[in-house]
Design a protein around this motif. Structure first.
Motif, PDB file in Angstrom:
ATOM      1  N   ARG A 161       0.894  -1.220  -0.002  1.00 35.72           N
ATOM      2  CA  ARG A 161       0.029   0.068   0.113  1.00 35.72           C
ATOM      3  C   ARG A 161       0.901   1.127   0.002  1.00 35.72           C
ATOM      4  N   ARG A 162       2.110   1.112   0.869  1.00 34.04           N
ATOM      5  CA  ARG A 162       2.860   2.353   1.005  1.00 34.04           C
ATOM      6  C   ARG A 162       3.526   2.560  -0.487  1.00 34.04           C
ATOM      7  N   ALA A 163       3.980   1.526  -1.110  1.00 31.65           N
ATOM      8  CA  ALA A 163       4.836   1.693  -2.421  1.00 31.65           C
ATOM      9  C   ALA A 163       3.463   2.023  -3.489  1.00 31.65           C
ATOM     10  N   ASN A 164       2.389   1.872  -3.564  1.00 37.23           N
ATOM     11  CA  ASN A 164       1.385   2.279  -4.409  1.00 37.23           C
ATOM     12  C   ASN A 164       1.064   3.680  -4.227  1.00 37.23           C
ATOM     13  N   ASN A 165       1.187   4.226  -2.955  1.00 34.94           N
ATOM     14  CA  ASN A 165       0.926   5.583  -2.655  1.00 34.94           C
ATOM     15  C   ASN A 165       2.469   6.621  -2.544  1.00 34.94           C
ATOM     16  N   LYS A 166       3.414   6.195  -3.042  1.00 25.74           N
ATOM     17  CA  LYS A 166       4.541   6.762  -2.736  1.00 25.74           C
ATOM     18  C   LYS A 166       4.567   8.117  -3.459  1.00 25.74           C
ATOM     19  N   PRO A 167       5.089   9.207  -3.017  1.00 29.72           N
ATOM     20  CA  PRO A 167       5.152  10.457  -3.556  1.00 29.72           C
ATOM     21  C   PRO A 167       5.830  10.734  -4.613  1.00 29.72           C
ATOM     22  N   PRO A 168       5.724  11.622  -5.200  1.00 33.88           N
ATOM     23  CA  PRO A 168       6.358  11.834  -6.921  1.00 33.88           C
ATOM     24  C   PRO A 168       7.799  12.093  -6.464  1.00 33.88           C
ATOM     25  N   VAL A 169       8.640  11.713  -7.352  1.00 30.97           N
ATOM     26  CA  VAL A 169      10.229  12.096  -7.502  1.00 30.97           C
ATOM     27  C   VAL A 169      10.121  13.861  -7.855  1.00 30.97           C
ATOM     28  N   ARG A 170      10.879  14.352  -7.280  1.00 28.39           N
ATOM     29  CA  ARG A 170      10.842  15.922  -7.739  1.00 28.39           C
ATOM     30  C   ARG A 170      12.146  16.322  -8.455  1.00 28.39           C
ATOM     31  N   GLU A 171      12.322  17.096  -9.358  1.00 22.84           N
ATOM     32  CA  GLU A 171      13.497  17.590 -10.115  1.00 22.84           C
ATOM     33  C   GLU A 171      13.465  18.981 -10.369  1.00 22.84           C
ATOM     34  N   ILE A 172      14.538  19.657  -9.850  1.00 16.37           N
ATOM     35  CA  ILE A 172      14.798  20.921 -10.003  1.00 16.37           C
ATOM     36  C   ILE A 172      16.323  21.066 -10.121  1.00 16.37           C
ATOM     37  N   ALA A 173      16.605  22.000 -11.244  1.00 14.33           N
ATOM     38  CA  ALA A 173      18.125  22.513 -11.322  1.00 14.33           C
ATOM     39  C   ALA A 173      18.933  21.442 -11.208  1.00 14.33           C
ATOM     40  N   GLY A 174      18.932  20.241 -11.706  1.00 10.16           N
ATOM     41  CA  GLY A 174      19.755  19.230 -11.768  1.00 10.16           C
ATOM     42  C   GLY A 174      19.617  18.252 -10.499  1.00 10.16           C
ATOM     43  N   LEU A 175      18.751  18.729  -9.753  1.00  5.17           N
ATOM     44  CA  LEU A 175      18.564  17.983  -8.276  1.00  5.17           C
ATOM     45  C   LEU A 175      17.431  17.047  -8.569  1.00  5.17           C
ATOM     46  N   ARG A 176      17.662  15.788  -8.064  1.00  7.49           N
ATOM     47  CA  ARG A 176      16.483  14.694  -8.304  1.00  7.49           C
ATOM     48  C   ARG A 176      16.429  14.291  -6.825  1.00  7.49           C
ATOM     49  N   LEU A 177      15.060  14.570  -6.141  1.00  9.16           N
ATOM     50  CA  LEU A 177      14.729  13.995  -4.911  1.00  9.16           C
ATOM     51  C   LEU A 177      13.629  13.009  -4.745  1.00  9.16           C
ATOM     52  N   ASP A 178      14.046  11.901  -4.287  1.00  5.21           N
ATOM     53  CA  ASP A 178      13.096  10.892  -4.382  1.00  5.21           C
ATOM     54  C   ASP A 178      12.596  10.889  -2.652  1.00  5.21           C
ATOM     55  N   PRO A 179      11.351  11.181  -2.394  1.00  5.75           N
ATOM     56  CA  PRO A 179      10.962  10.977  -1.021  1.00  5.75           C
ATOM     57  C   PRO A 179      10.811   9.633  -0.627  1.00  5.75           C
ATOM     58  N   PHE A 180      10.390   8.908  -1.502  1.00  5.03           N
ATOM     59  CA  PHE A 180      10.064   7.338  -1.220  1.00  5.03           C
ATOM     60  C   PHE A 180      11.285   6.588  -0.794  1.00  5.03           C
ATOM     61  N   ARG A 181      12.351   6.608  -1.683  1.00  7.34           N
ATOM     62  CA  ARG A 181      13.385   6.195  -1.541  1.00  7.34           C
ATOM     63  C   ARG A 181      14.309   6.989  -0.410  1.00  7.34           C
ATOM     64  N   ARG A 182      14.166   8.062  -0.230  1.00 12.50           N
ATOM     65  CA  ARG A 182      14.931   8.969   0.767  1.00 12.50           C
ATOM     66  C   ARG A 182      16.296   9.248   0.028  1.00 12.50           C
ATOM     67  N   GLU A 183      16.289   9.661  -1.328  1.00 15.13           N
ATOM     68  CA  GLU A 183      17.639   9.602  -1.961  1.00 15.13           C
ATOM     69  C   GLU A 183      17.783  10.692  -2.796  1.00 15.13           C
ATOM     70  N   VAL A 184      18.772  11.533  -2.888  1.00 12.33           N
ATOM     71  CA  VAL A 184      18.886  12.745  -3.637  1.00 12.33           C
ATOM     72  C   VAL A 184      20.257  12.390  -4.542  1.00 12.33           C
ATOM     73  N   HIS A 185      19.962  13.099  -5.756  1.00 13.52           N
ATOM     74  CA  HIS A 185      21.151  13.110  -6.810  1.00 13.52           C
ATOM     75  C   HIS A 185      21.320  14.268  -7.342  1.00 13.52           C
ATOM     76  N   ARG A 186      22.403  14.795  -7.618  1.00 18.06           N
ATOM     77  CA  ARG A 186      22.709  16.218  -8.277  1.00 18.06           C
ATOM     78  C   ARG A 186      23.326  15.771  -9.607  1.00 18.06           C
ATOM     79  N   ASP A 187      22.887  16.297 -10.596  1.00 13.64           N
ATOM     80  CA  ASP A 187      23.544  15.921 -12.036  1.00 13.64           C
ATOM     81  C   ASP A 187      24.123  14.434 -12.082  1.00 13.64           C
ATOM     82  N   GLY A 188      23.211  13.582 -11.693  1.00 12.61           N
ATOM     83  CA  GLY A 188      23.253  12.047 -11.795  1.00 12.61           C
ATOM     84  C   GLY A 188      24.183  11.521 -10.673  1.00 12.61           C
TER      85      GLY A 188
END
Length: 228
Positions: free
Chosen positions: A118-145
């Motif tokens: 249920r948690r996986a089906n309701n996971k929040p969207p990945v957000r991207e801005i200015a080369g940042l990629r923030l994944d709230p579900f996986r609690r991961e951040v990438h910058r320029d890959g």
């Protein structure tokens, strides 16, 4: 899946942990409320399994803290109380499921897997801005890959800033949304955390300081926006 078990009966807690491990579910144990809150502060869990009657902050208080954090972490409550009123109060506090003691370990495993789906089906969207990629579900951040390792507090601050989509967020709002209600409004924790976060993300600095107002994500870092 990683689960936090809050249970003050050592044999019960260890039996649950060992049984979950056999089902390929990682589990940590907290024997009291204070330990549970500390583990929640430093680790990321997929689900919290809470005994309502534990020393220190109760399971109910821990559930309230989890809900207030906005993490969306599912909560399964364990209790010896089987009255409908007890279950109703648990659900009102934010519990997603309820299991009455004694219970079969297999049933606990099935309920945890259902909550995880249920948690996986309701996971929040990945957000991207200015080369940042923030994944709230996986609690991961990438910058320029490039993967960027952040503390829980740094991640919480960045999540608020990224959600503003370039808008200015005041220090007061960051303190309100990334810290708990006991945070000192006169603390310099926001400034220190933002400074450390900038360094983790690397140059060119992507978090701009708007003097006297707050902070924002700079959509075009390195173009002369004020930083500090």
């Amino acid at each position: 899946m990683r689960v936090l078990i809050v249970e003050d009966e050592p044999y019960m807690a260890e039996a649950i942990r060992d049984g979950l491990r056999l089902a390929a579910i990682a589990a940590d144990i907290a024997g009291d409320g204070d330990t549970a809150l500390e583990l929640l502060r430093v680790n990321t869990y997929d689900i919290a399994v809470l005994d309502r009657d534990v020393p220190g902050p109760s399971g109910d208080e821990i559930a309230e803290r989890i809900v207030a954090s906005g993490s969306g972490m599912p909560i399964l409550m364990l209790t010896a109380a089987d009255r409908l009123d007890d279950k109703a109060s648990g659900f009102e506090l934010g519990a997603d499921d309820y299991l009455t003691k004694p219970f079969a370990l297999r049933e606990l495993v099935l309920r945890l897997r259902a909550l995880d789906r249920r948690r996986a089906n309701n996971k929040p969207p990945v957000r991207e801005i200015a080369g940042l990629r923030l994944d709230p579900f996986r609690r991961e951040v990438h910058r320029d890959g490039r993967y960027v390792a952040l503390t829980r507090k740094q991640f919480a601050v960045l999540e608020v800033l990224v959600s503003a989509e370039g808008g200015v967020v005041s220090a007061e709002e960051l303190l309100e949304r990334a810290w708990d209600e006991n945070a000192d409004p006169f603390t310099n924790a926001v400034r220190i955390t933002v400074s450390a976060l900038r360094k983790r993300l690397g140059e060119p600095w992507i978090i701009a300081t708007v003097a006297g107002v707050g902070y924002r994500i700079d959509a075009a870092p390195g173009t002369g926006a004020e930083r500090g």
